[in-house]
Structures are given as C-alpha cells and as structure tokens.
Design a protein around this motif. Sequence first.
Motif, PDB file in Angstrom:
ATOM      1  N   THR A   1       0.836  -1.192   0.000  1.00 12.87           N
ATOM      2  CA  THR A   1       0.000   0.000   0.000  1.00 12.87           C
ATOM      3  C   THR A   1       0.872   1.242   0.000  1.00 12.87           C
ATOM      4  O   THR A   1       1.761   1.390   0.847  1.00 12.87           O
TER       5      THR A   1
ATOM      6  N   SER B   1      -7.238   1.503  -6.243  1.00 12.78           N
ATOM      7  CA  SER B   1      -6.781   2.822  -5.810  1.00 12.78           C
ATOM      8  C   SER B   1      -7.917   3.620  -5.194  1.00 12.78           C
ATOM      9  O   SER B   1      -9.096   3.387  -5.470  1.00 12.78           O
ATOM     10  N   GLU B   2      -7.521   4.563  -4.327  1.00 12.46           N
ATOM     11  CA  GLU B   2      -8.391   5.555  -3.728  1.00 12.46           C
ATOM     12  C   GLU B   2      -7.676   6.894  -3.840  1.00 12.46           C
ATOM     13  O   GLU B   2      -6.498   6.935  -4.228  1.00 12.46           O
ATOM     14  N   PRO B   3      -8.361   8.000  -3.519  1.00 13.09           N
ATOM     15  CA  PRO B   3      -7.701   9.305  -3.681  1.00 13.09           C
ATOM     16  C   PRO B   3      -6.367   9.439  -2.952  1.00 13.09           C
ATOM     17  O   PRO B   3      -5.466  10.125  -3.426  1.00 13.09           O
ATOM     18  N   LYS B   4      -6.221   8.770  -1.783  1.00 10.06           N
ATOM     19  CA  LYS B   4      -4.978   8.935  -1.023  1.00 10.06           C
ATOM     20  C   LYS B   4      -4.206   7.633  -0.840  1.00 10.06           C
ATOM     21  O   LYS B   4      -3.335   7.550   0.026  1.00 10.06           O
ATOM     22  N   SER B   5      -4.498   6.639  -1.650  1.00 12.72           N
ATOM     23  CA  SER B   5      -3.713   5.400  -1.564  1.00 12.72           C
ATOM     24  C   SER B   5      -3.862   4.598  -2.842  1.00 12.72           C
ATOM     25  O   SER B   5      -4.839   4.745  -3.583  1.00 12.72           O
TER      26      SER B   5
END
Length: 408
Positions: free
Chosen positions: A269, A300-304
Amino acid sequence: MLVEVIVFKFGGSVLDSDEHIKKAAERVKEAYSRGIGVVVVVSALRGVTDSLISTARKANPNITPEMLDEVISMGERTSARLFAAALKGVGLDAIVVDPDSSYWPIITDSNHLDANPLYDETKQLVEKRLKPLIDSGKIPVVCGFIGKTLDGKITTLGRGGSDTTAVLLGSALKAKEVVLVKDVGKVFSSDPDKVSDAVPLSALDSEEALALSLGGAKFLHHKALSYKAEKVPICIASLDSEDKGTVIDGESLLNVDIDAQPDPITMITVVGNINGSHKAIGELLDTVYSAGGRVISMGSEPKSIVLYVVNGAKVLGKIHSWVVSTGFGKAVSSYDNLVMITVKAPAMETSPGMVQRVTQPLARNGINVYGLVTAGSSIRVFISMADREKSLALLRDALMVTSRKEVS
C-alpha cells in the motif's frame, strides 16, 4: 438418427418481411439437406413485443408481471406458427413447440419478466421431449424468450431472451453450433456508430465475449452467454451471407469456478497525496517489474494505491525508494504471505448478494479478508496463505462447487 444438430435463432429484425422469412426457411432447408438435425428458435416479429407491452399497460396500468408475461408471450407464439408454415412450404416437417405443447422443454425460476432458466431441469426435458423429434427428422420451431415454471406458469427471459433460449438449447443438445442470425452478422471491435475505424471480428473466446457484453456491446446479452457450453460455438451471422460471421468459442460459462493462485502474494500500500498521473502509475508498475515482481491486481483511492504483487517482499525496498524520491506518495506498508482466491461465475455482477456469499462464510469462520477486487464476472479475495485450504473448502460449500480447479 441424426448425429449432429444445429440450433438456428432468427430474430424479429430479420423476420421482417415474407421475403426474409422465406430466405430463412431456405437456410434451414440447406442445413437439413446435409443430414444435420435442426432446431429453430424464433423471436417475435419486429415491434410486436413493445406493442403488446404498451397495449397491456394502457388497458391496465397495474397489470401484474405474471399477467404481462402471459400477454407478451403471444408474440413468439405467432412467430413460431408463421415460421413453421414457411418451413412446411419448402417441404420440411416442422412442428411448433410452445408452452402449451407437450414437447415444451424450457423451465425457469418464477422471476417474471426476467426469469432465469433452470439448466438441469431443462436439459432433462430437452433429452426426453425435443431430442426424439429431431431424431425422427422433424424440425422443432421453438418460441424464444418464453419459459415455464415448475408449477406451469408462463415466464419471459428479459432482454435478449430468444438468444438465451437458443444458447441454452444448444448446450443441452451438445449441438454442433448455435447460429444467431441477426441484421448485423458480425461483432465489431467497437460500436461503428461511435467509432469510425471499427473492424469486424472473426472470433472471440467466451470470456472476451462476456466482457464485451457486460461492457455494453449489444451483439448478445450476457445472460445468453452464461448458458454456453464447452465445444458448442456460437456464430453471429446474417441472413444475407453464408459466412459464419463472428464465432464465439471457448470454455463453458455454465459453472462457478474457484481458482487459487499458488504463489505467495504481498499486498503493498502506497499512501499520501498520490500524484496519480498515468505516466507516474506506469513508472510505479515498471519499478515493480524491473525489480522482479509481478502485479496480479491493484486498486486505488484518492490517497492510496494498493498493489498485489508476486515476489513483493524482494521489491518492497525498490518501491519505497521510488515513491519517496519521486514524491509519488508519503509512505509504503505491506502484508506478506497472502493468497488470491478468484471466484468466477456467469453474470455475477448482476446477481445481488454475490460479494456477501463469498465474504460471509470467511468472516463467520474468523478468516480476515485483506483485500477484495471485483472485475467482470469475478471476485478476487486476498487472505492469509495459512487460511488457504480452509477458505477454499468454505467457498466451495457456500457456492456449491464440487470440482477443484487450481491455477498452475
């Protein structure tokens, strides 16, 4: 006894004139003259189903789905009689097979207006009722789109239902091929109305066809593909050409498969204000591969961003160095010794509760799911390698899978 069988399906957009109906009958006669058994599936004539729905709802805005199924089934019943008459006109011994016939084979659940065929029950009736007709030289003309519940109520199969009927019968009969005769007799690389350089495709495998259908391509509804059997190709063809058009072949999509990835996986991550340009993500993946890793899934996500990597332990340091030095992210964490279990089933994405059916047996038995990724008709769960065998057993039991399939 006729050894080989072809299932032809003629859609309403094809049977739109007496000339085309006669041409379709000649197509059937040519196959039969080669000593091949033939089953014909027909849709309602163009516009008839929509007209019946509109009229029924105007007559009774609160009409029940069960009653509406009764009404709209009349379109295919009429088509079957018209086409049987055309076949008799070219000297063939055609017999209408509709839900009132003693030969009717299609059994479904009771989900009115979008029923699902029950494969085992249908296969038994195909062998008992339809196969003797074919072996005696008759040509069954079967109403597409229509089913019947175990207690005798009329159902309809939803959008593309006649294609589903044809593929289902082809599978049950172990047909030589299923020929879906359409106004556009090929599958294209994209929608020609949206893309100027779309090209016709000569072949697709089962999974490619399913992925295209789920992605919005209109050549064949995914429900039909979910009943495709192995070694029974589907041909998308036109009435104006003897060419087979696009051939869909490959493994059966009838069953649920559970695959266990044999290699240990590391979940890596990367967190922070991810600089998620396409170029930067490409460089991240290049870093993994150049260090000897192999990415088998990601999310994926905005901060990872999460990577599931074979040989991840040996590339973790390289990833961390690249992430920090480029400013792509702030920090990197990892879990080692995970395993990926993939559950694949036909039309999984349109079956409510499938994710819960996969995850709940694991949770109830204290097995932690480190990650979950859905793609097409598959669900991938990442669990500890120590829980591999227990998880496989639990999932096979929950999804009623008896055979074991391992990725080599």
